[in-house]
Design a protein around this motif. Structure first.
Motif, mmCIF file in Angstrom:
data_model
loop_
_atom_site.group_PDB
_atom_site.id
_atom_site.type_symbol
_atom_site.label_atom_id
_atom_site.label_comp_id
_atom_site.label_asym_id
_atom_site.label_seq_id
_atom_site.Cartn_x
_atom_site.Cartn_y
_atom_site.Cartn_z
ATOM 1 N N ARG A 109 0.826 -1.207 0.000
ATOM 2 C CA ARG A 109 0.000 0.000 0.000
ATOM 3 C C ARG A 109 0.861 1.258 0.000
ATOM 4 O O ARG A 109 0.463 2.286 -0.541
ATOM 5 N N VAL A 112 1.537 2.259 -3.490
ATOM 6 C CA VAL A 112 0.388 2.928 -4.104
ATOM 7 C C VAL A 112 0.311 4.370 -3.610
ATOM 8 O O VAL A 112 0.122 5.308 -4.388
ATOM 9 N N TYR B 166 -14.983 -8.499 -4.310
ATOM 10 C CA TYR B 166 -14.460 -7.492 -3.390
ATOM 11 C C TYR B 166 -13.887 -6.291 -4.161
ATOM 12 O O TYR B 166 -14.152 -5.141 -3.812
ATOM 13 N N PHE B 170 -15.025 -2.475 -3.700
ATOM 14 C CA PHE B 170 -14.050 -1.454 -3.299
ATOM 15 C C PHE B 170 -14.185 -0.225 -4.197
ATOM 16 O O PHE B 170 -14.265 0.904 -3.727
ATOM 17 N N PHE B 173 -17.527 1.631 -3.616
ATOM 18 C CA PHE B 173 -17.548 2.437 -2.396
ATOM 19 C C PHE B 173 -16.762 3.729 -2.593
ATOM 20 O O PHE B 173 -17.185 4.800 -2.158
ATOM 21 N N LEU B 174 -15.607 3.634 -3.245
ATOM 22 C CA LEU B 174 -14.834 4.851 -3.527
ATOM 23 C C LEU B 174 -15.689 5.843 -4.306
ATOM 24 O O LEU B 174 -15.731 7.039 -3.987
ATOM 25 N N MET B 188 -17.124 3.460 4.791
ATOM 26 C CA MET B 188 -15.954 2.914 5.494
ATOM 27 C C MET B 188 -16.330 1.601 6.186
ATOM 28 O O MET B 188 -15.586 0.632 6.141
ATOM 29 N N HIS B 191 -17.045 -1.070 3.615
ATOM 30 C CA HIS B 191 -15.786 -1.505 3.028
ATOM 31 C C HIS B 191 -15.085 -2.523 3.921
ATOM 32 O O HIS B 191 -14.571 -3.552 3.471
ATOM 33 N N PHE B 192 -15.083 -2.254 5.232
ATOM 34 C CA PHE B 192 -14.497 -3.202 6.180
ATOM 35 C C PHE B 192 -15.235 -4.530 6.146
ATOM 36 O O PHE B 192 -14.642 -5.604 6.247
ATOM 37 N N LYS B 195 -14.191 -6.375 3.107
ATOM 38 C CA LYS B 195 -12.825 -6.881 3.286
ATOM 39 C C LYS B 195 -12.832 -8.097 4.207
ATOM 40 O O LYS B 195 -12.112 -9.072 3.959
ATOM 41 N N ASN B 196 -13.623 -8.048 5.264
ATOM 42 C CA ASN B 196 -13.666 -9.179 6.189
ATOM 43 C C ASN B 196 -14.269 -10.425 5.535
ATOM 44 O O ASN B 196 -13.827 -11.540 5.800
ATOM 45 N N ARG B 199 -11.689 -11.896 3.509
ATOM 46 C CA ARG B 199 -10.717 -12.630 4.344
ATOM 47 C C ARG B 199 -11.243 -14.006 4.737
ATOM 48 O O ARG B 199 -10.468 -14.946 4.862
ATOM 49 N N THR B 230 -6.421 -4.564 -4.659
ATOM 50 C CA THR B 230 -6.591 -3.187 -4.192
ATOM 51 C C THR B 230 -5.396 -2.694 -3.388
ATOM 52 O O THR B 230 -5.177 -1.502 -3.276
ATOM 53 N N ALA B 231 -4.598 -3.642 -2.817
ATOM 54 C CA ALA B 231 -3.419 -3.207 -2.072
ATOM 55 C C ALA B 231 -2.323 -2.724 -3.011
ATOM 56 O O ALA B 231 -1.465 -1.952 -2.621
ATOM 57 N N THR B 233 -2.949 -1.520 -6.319
ATOM 58 C CA THR B 233 -3.367 -0.546 -7.322
ATOM 59 C C THR B 233 -4.078 0.583 -6.587
ATOM 60 O O THR B 233 -4.430 0.467 -5.431
ATOM 61 N N GLY B 235 -6.998 1.376 -6.809
ATOM 62 C CA GLY B 235 -8.446 1.195 -6.824
ATOM 63 C C GLY B 235 -9.038 1.970 -7.980
ATOM 64 O O GLY B 235 -8.518 1.927 -9.091
ATOM 65 N N VAL B 236 -10.052 2.713 -7.709
ATOM 66 C CA VAL B 236 -10.786 3.415 -8.758
ATOM 67 C C VAL B 236 -9.858 4.358 -9.545
ATOM 68 O O VAL B 236 -10.029 4.577 -10.743
#
Lengths: 239, 239
Positions: A109, A112, B166, B170, B173-174, B188, B191-192, B195-196, B199, B230-231, B233, B235-236
């Motif tokens: 991150r 990025v 996901y 992501f 949401f952005l 936010m 998004h969590f 992500k969860n 995971r 997403t980590a 790049t 993202g949007v």
């Protein structure tokens, strides 16, 4: 342990080899976290790359610890306290491996983020949080090697501070995003970074509980301090 | 295993008891995830509360599995393949316990979200993602019980789809946050949640790798599909 027979001695020697690998793993994870937050703050893409690549060694050490622990169990058939010690070593190695993954993710991150406009004050706060968590890890590994339940309890209590740092950052990021939507992308990444550091702190706490279990034979009672309240409050909205 | 002696039979019986607990744990985790995403979509605070409280039973089962596994190792001193089986059971129980934690965290956030204005389309997408991940868990537990490496490989390959879901969320949401900053707090949390759930999918993949290891004696080679980008790049911003 000097009064034990030769099988116990072989067990101790094997266990020491495993603990040496855990110490080495811990050192690598601590360094990875410090380097990752430094790379983030200084926008040092090379350093972030080294953190990313370095995770392979951490993973390999965990694999090695698991193999050696299984070999030790199979060969020496340890019972009761000795078995608990070996299983704890595996749990601690698993926790360290996850912490390494978080450092790697953080480094990704930070790459990025180095292409985005900086968010005022954010990376400095994250570096301080990373430093606090690295100290937690260092302390819990010392506690582990010396079976020091008091030191482990200190780590457990200290997690509260890391959680508070995270809560503060969470609210700061919300404010930044609301004030200037062009900050949103960067803040989302920064927020994940802060959350991942907070999770490293949680792992340090879990390791501290293992140490207390090893040293005293009982897990600490359920009043484990937990202060990340962002999941159960509206963050800035409820503040 | 019918041709083995009475010690092997006792081992098998103990192992079956552990596997029955894993199956029960898996069922509880699957239900917790489905209930949590349903509570989120329907803003059902009672259901979310039941998910939160239900996590204690999942935690207790993991504790129980660890104790029984340690007892089994100490009592029966299994070697090689049998030992691997017991250690895998502990790893799978640990993964399920974490998935339960994610469901609990999701339920906590759904409480918070029920006090915020809804974000168009978000909870439906999250429910679909939750359903996909629950199916992954169901499949990997079937694969575990039947030591079915092919089915486990299917789960492993299927993680790609969850990661894609996901990534899409992501970016959504952005966009929502940028278009209307009053969405930021809710996004936010959403998004969590996404992500969860992603995971949980990662844990299903890790369990699938354990099953492949159990069934074939080797971990799958390193080309594990990984599509949460997403980590790495913006993202949007990079889309």
């Amino acid at each position: 342990m000097t009064s034990k027979n030769h099988i116990a001695t072989a067990f101790d020697r094997d266990l020491e080899a495993i603990q040496a690998m855990i110490t080495r793993m811990g050192g690598l994870v601590e360094a990875a976290i410090l380097d990752a937050v430094r790379a983030l703050e200084t926008r040092d893409v090379d350093l972030a790359g080294r953190v990313r690549r370095g995770d392979a060694e951490i993973d390999a050490l965990e694999e090695r610890i698991n193999i050696e622990a299984a070999r030790l169990i199979a060969l020496r058939a340890p019972t009761a306290a000795d078995l608990r010690t070996v299983l704890s070593a595996m749990k601690i190695a698993a926790a360290l491996e996850r912490c390494g993954d978080y450092a790697k993710n953080l480094a990704k991150r930070s790459d990025v983020l180095s292409c985005m406009p900086p968010v005022e004050g954010a990376t400095g706060s994250i570096r301080r949080m990373g430093k606090a968590v690295q100290l937690q890890l260092k302390q819990v590994l010392d506690a582990y090697i010396h079976r020091d339940a008091d030191l482990a309890e200190e780590v457990r209590q200290g997690d509260h501070e890391v959680d508070q740092m995270y809560n503060t950052l969470f609210r700061e990021f919300l404010t930044h995003m609301m004030e200037d939507p062009s900050n949103i992308s960067a803040c989302m990444h920064l927020h994940f970074i802060a959350k991942n550091i907070e999770r490293v702190g949680d792992h340090a706490t879990a390791m501290a509980e293992q140490v207390i279990y090893l040293a005293t034979g009982a897990l600490p009672d359920g009043d484990r301090p937990k202060a990340d309240n962002t999941a159960s409050t509206g963050g800035v909205a409820r503040r």
